[in-house]
Design a protein around this motif. Sequence first.
Motif, PDB file in Angstrom:
ATOM      1  N   TRP A 179       0.770  -0.994  -0.242  1.00  0.00           N
ATOM      2  CA  TRP A 179      -0.171  -0.342  -0.199  1.00  0.00           C
ATOM      3  C   TRP A 179       1.117   0.970  -0.269  1.00  0.00           C
ATOM      4  N   LEU A 180       1.084   2.521  -0.833  1.00  0.00           N
ATOM      5  CA  LEU A 180       1.241   3.827  -0.590  1.00  0.00           C
ATOM      6  C   LEU A 180       0.864   4.590  -0.810  1.00  0.00           C
ATOM      7  N   ILE A 181       0.418   5.111   0.622  1.00  0.00           N
ATOM      8  CA  ILE A 181      -0.243   6.066   1.529  1.00  0.00           C
ATOM      9  C   ILE A 181       0.216   7.113   0.783  1.00  0.00           C
ATOM     10  N   ALA A 182      -0.585   8.148   0.177  1.00  0.00           N
ATOM     11  CA  ALA A 182      -0.790   9.498   0.027  1.00  0.00           C
ATOM     12  C   ALA A 182      -1.451  10.375   0.958  1.00  0.00           C
ATOM     13  N   PRO A 183      -0.243  10.827   2.094  1.00  0.00           N
ATOM     14  CA  PRO A 183      -1.046  11.912   2.746  1.00  0.00           C
ATOM     15  C   PRO A 183      -2.364  12.369   2.809  1.00  0.00           C
ATOM     16  N   ARG A 184      -2.824  12.689   3.922  1.00  0.00           N
ATOM     17  CA  ARG A 184      -4.321  14.230   3.277  1.00  0.00           C
ATOM     18  C   ARG A 184      -4.462  14.094   4.157  1.00  0.00           C
ATOM     19  N   GLN A 185      -4.716  16.136   4.569  1.00  0.00           N
ATOM     20  CA  GLN A 185      -5.026  16.644   5.567  1.00  0.00           C
ATOM     21  C   GLN A 185      -6.999  16.365   6.053  1.00  0.00           C
ATOM     22  N   LEU A 186      -6.303  15.531   7.193  1.00  0.00           N
ATOM     23  CA  LEU A 186      -8.334  14.904   7.696  1.00  0.00           C
ATOM     24  C   LEU A 186      -8.521  16.166   8.179  1.00  0.00           C
ATOM     25  N   GLY A 187      -7.772  16.275   9.657  1.00  0.00           N
ATOM     26  CA  GLY A 187      -7.548  17.142  10.610  1.00  0.00           C
ATOM     27  C   GLY A 187      -6.723  17.735  11.088  1.00  0.00           C
ATOM     28  N   GLY A 188      -5.583  18.793  10.077  1.00  0.00           N
ATOM     29  CA  GLY A 188      -3.973  19.265  10.631  1.00  0.00           C
ATOM     30  C   GLY A 188      -3.636  18.144  11.039  1.00  0.00           C
ATOM     31  N   GLU A 189      -3.300  17.120  10.774  1.00  0.00           N
ATOM     32  CA  GLU A 189      -2.552  16.042  10.587  1.00  0.00           C
ATOM     33  C   GLU A 189      -0.804  16.151   9.686  1.00  0.00           C
ATOM     34  N   THR A 190       0.212  15.888  11.032  1.00  0.00           N
ATOM     35  CA  THR A 190       1.447  16.218  10.343  1.00  0.00           C
ATOM     36  C   THR A 190       1.899  14.608   9.944  1.00  0.00           C
ATOM     37  N   ILE A 191       3.153  14.797   9.307  1.00  0.00           N
ATOM     38  CA  ILE A 191       3.455  13.103   8.559  1.00  0.00           C
ATOM     39  C   ILE A 191       3.439  12.424  10.280  1.00  0.00           C
ATOM     40  N   THR A 192       4.100  12.577  11.358  1.00  0.00           N
ATOM     41  CA  THR A 192       4.273  11.634  12.367  1.00  0.00           C
ATOM     42  C   THR A 192       2.956  11.114  12.137  1.00  0.00           C
ATOM     43  N   GLN A 193       1.701  11.681  12.424  1.00  0.00           N
ATOM     44  CA  GLN A 193       0.256  11.865  12.825  1.00  0.00           C
ATOM     45  C   GLN A 193      -0.376  10.665  11.813  1.00  0.00           C
ATOM     46  N   SER A 194       0.773  11.012  10.342  1.00  0.00           N
ATOM     47  CA  SER A 194      -0.098  10.098   9.330  1.00  0.00           C
ATOM     48  C   SER A 194       0.329   8.710   9.294  1.00  0.00           C
ATOM     49  N   LYS A 195       1.818   8.826  10.312  1.00  0.00           N
ATOM     50  CA  LYS A 195       1.911   7.443  10.207  1.00  0.00           C
ATOM     51  C   LYS A 195       1.387   6.374  12.237  1.00  0.00           C
ATOM     52  N   LEU A 196       1.818   7.582  12.407  1.00  0.00           N
ATOM     53  CA  LEU A 196       0.259   6.670  13.496  1.00  0.00           C
ATOM     54  C   LEU A 196      -0.924   6.376  13.308  1.00  0.00           C
ATOM     55  N   ILE A 197      -1.543   7.231  12.040  1.00  0.00           N
ATOM     56  CA  ILE A 197      -3.279   6.614  11.892  1.00  0.00           C
ATOM     57  C   ILE A 197      -2.805   5.486  10.849  1.00  0.00           C
ATOM     58  N   CYS A 198      -1.977   5.010  10.004  1.00  0.00           N
ATOM     59  CA  CYS A 198      -1.712   3.934   9.177  1.00  0.00           C
ATOM     60  C   CYS A 198      -1.256   2.944   9.918  1.00  0.00           C
ATOM     61  N   LYS A 199      -0.624   2.763  11.466  1.00  0.00           N
ATOM     62  CA  LYS A 199      -0.209   1.655  12.603  1.00  0.00           C
ATOM     63  C   LYS A 199      -1.150   1.844  12.855  1.00  0.00           C
ATOM     64  N   GLN A 200      -2.368   2.336  12.881  1.00  0.00           N
ATOM     65  CA  GLN A 200      -3.535   2.306  13.819  1.00  0.00           C
ATOM     66  C   GLN A 200      -4.239   0.748  12.335  1.00  0.00           C
ATOM     67  N   VAL A 201      -4.427   1.367  11.638  1.00  0.00           N
ATOM     68  CA  VAL A 201      -4.948   0.276  10.350  1.00  0.00           C
ATOM     69  C   VAL A 201      -4.243  -1.130  10.307  1.00  0.00           C
ATOM     70  N   GLU A 202      -3.207  -0.824  10.697  1.00  0.00           N
ATOM     71  CA  GLU A 202      -2.346  -1.987  10.515  1.00  0.00           C
ATOM     72  C   GLU A 202      -2.876  -2.593  11.346  1.00  0.00           C
ATOM     73  N   GLN A 203      -2.706  -2.592  12.760  1.00  0.00           N
ATOM     74  CA  GLN A 203      -3.180  -3.263  14.263  1.00  0.00           C
ATOM     75  C   GLN A 203      -4.503  -3.545  14.409  1.00  0.00           C
ATOM     76  N   GLN A 204      -5.419  -2.819  13.447  1.00  0.00           N
ATOM     77  CA  GLN A 204      -6.593  -2.941  13.253  1.00  0.00           C
ATOM     78  C   GLN A 204      -6.766  -4.649  12.254  1.00  0.00           C
ATOM     79  N   LEU A 205      -5.818  -4.493  10.986  1.00  0.00           N
ATOM     80  CA  LEU A 205      -5.846  -5.307  10.121  1.00  0.00           C
ATOM     81  C   LEU A 205      -4.782  -6.868  10.720  1.00  0.00           C
ATOM     82  N   LYS A 206      -4.561  -6.763  11.842  1.00  0.00           N
ATOM     83  CA  LYS A 206      -2.741  -7.887  12.831  1.00  0.00           C
ATOM     84  C   LYS A 206      -4.279  -8.722  13.556  1.00  0.00           C
ATOM     85  N   GLU A 207      -5.940  -8.240  13.836  1.00  0.00           N
ATOM     86  CA  GLU A 207      -6.920  -8.178  13.945  1.00  0.00           C
ATOM     87  C   GLU A 207      -7.108  -9.267  13.203  1.00  0.00           C
TER      88      GLU A 207
END
Length: 208
Positions: free
Chosen positions: A125-153
């Motif tokens: 997956w190649l993910i384009a950061p997108r302004q959802l609520g003022g995210e920085t790149i670090t926050q974008s990474k965190l969101i991706c990691k949350q998705v990764e975790q959800q899928l792991k479950e």
Amino acid sequence: MQQLAVFGGTFDPIHWGHLLVAETALHQVSLEKVIWVPTLNPPHKEAALFEHRLQMLQLAIKDNPAFTVSLVETNRSGTSYAINTLIDLSACYPNTHWYWIVGLDTFQTLPGWYRGHELAQMCDWLIAPRQLGGETITQSKLICKQVEQQLKEQSAIVHWQLLNIPLVGVSSSLIRKFCREGKSIRYLVPEAVRSYITNNNLYSYKSE
Ligand code: ATP
């Protein structure tokens, strides 16, 4: 083995944000091609006629030899599901390492897609950061990691990376809104797309 990416979307209409995302993906992971797949019948949206969306897409990408449009979704009736698209494309392009290009907002919804946990593992997956609520790149990474975790479950391992791209605040809904309000959309979409919208009187009277 060749490397190809799918870029699915409603493209209602295509805009510079989409084009910048696809071009960045092409070079960041050395793709042979980006295959643009306009959604025939988006599950959660009402969209302009497929023919119009397709024409605009073709006008926008025609100068880039590494961009191509696939009509796989037109061969299926009913709702378009991403997993079926990838299965069909894999039959057309064997021996391929697949990537899927998405904006962050779309990637967030992947765990809820039809057979999303299977699709998650069928490509990178190649993910384009997108302004959802003022995210920085670090926050974008965190969101991706949350998705990764959800899928792991759901017992799915997902491989992803963020595209190195500046945040682009353009969206198709913004363009439709500007059209309705009679505002200029010059420099938000390629000129050929802007002319097409004007000549076909698209979006002016559409309510959302
Ligand atoms: P709408 O505003 O109607 O929801 P959209 O601009 O998000 O449309 P889509 O055709 O739905 O356009 O998007 C296709 C893909 O491109 C999605 O994965 C979306 O997240 C991504 N995308 C669209 N615009 C951008 C942008 N400006 N930056 C990053 N990703 C984008």
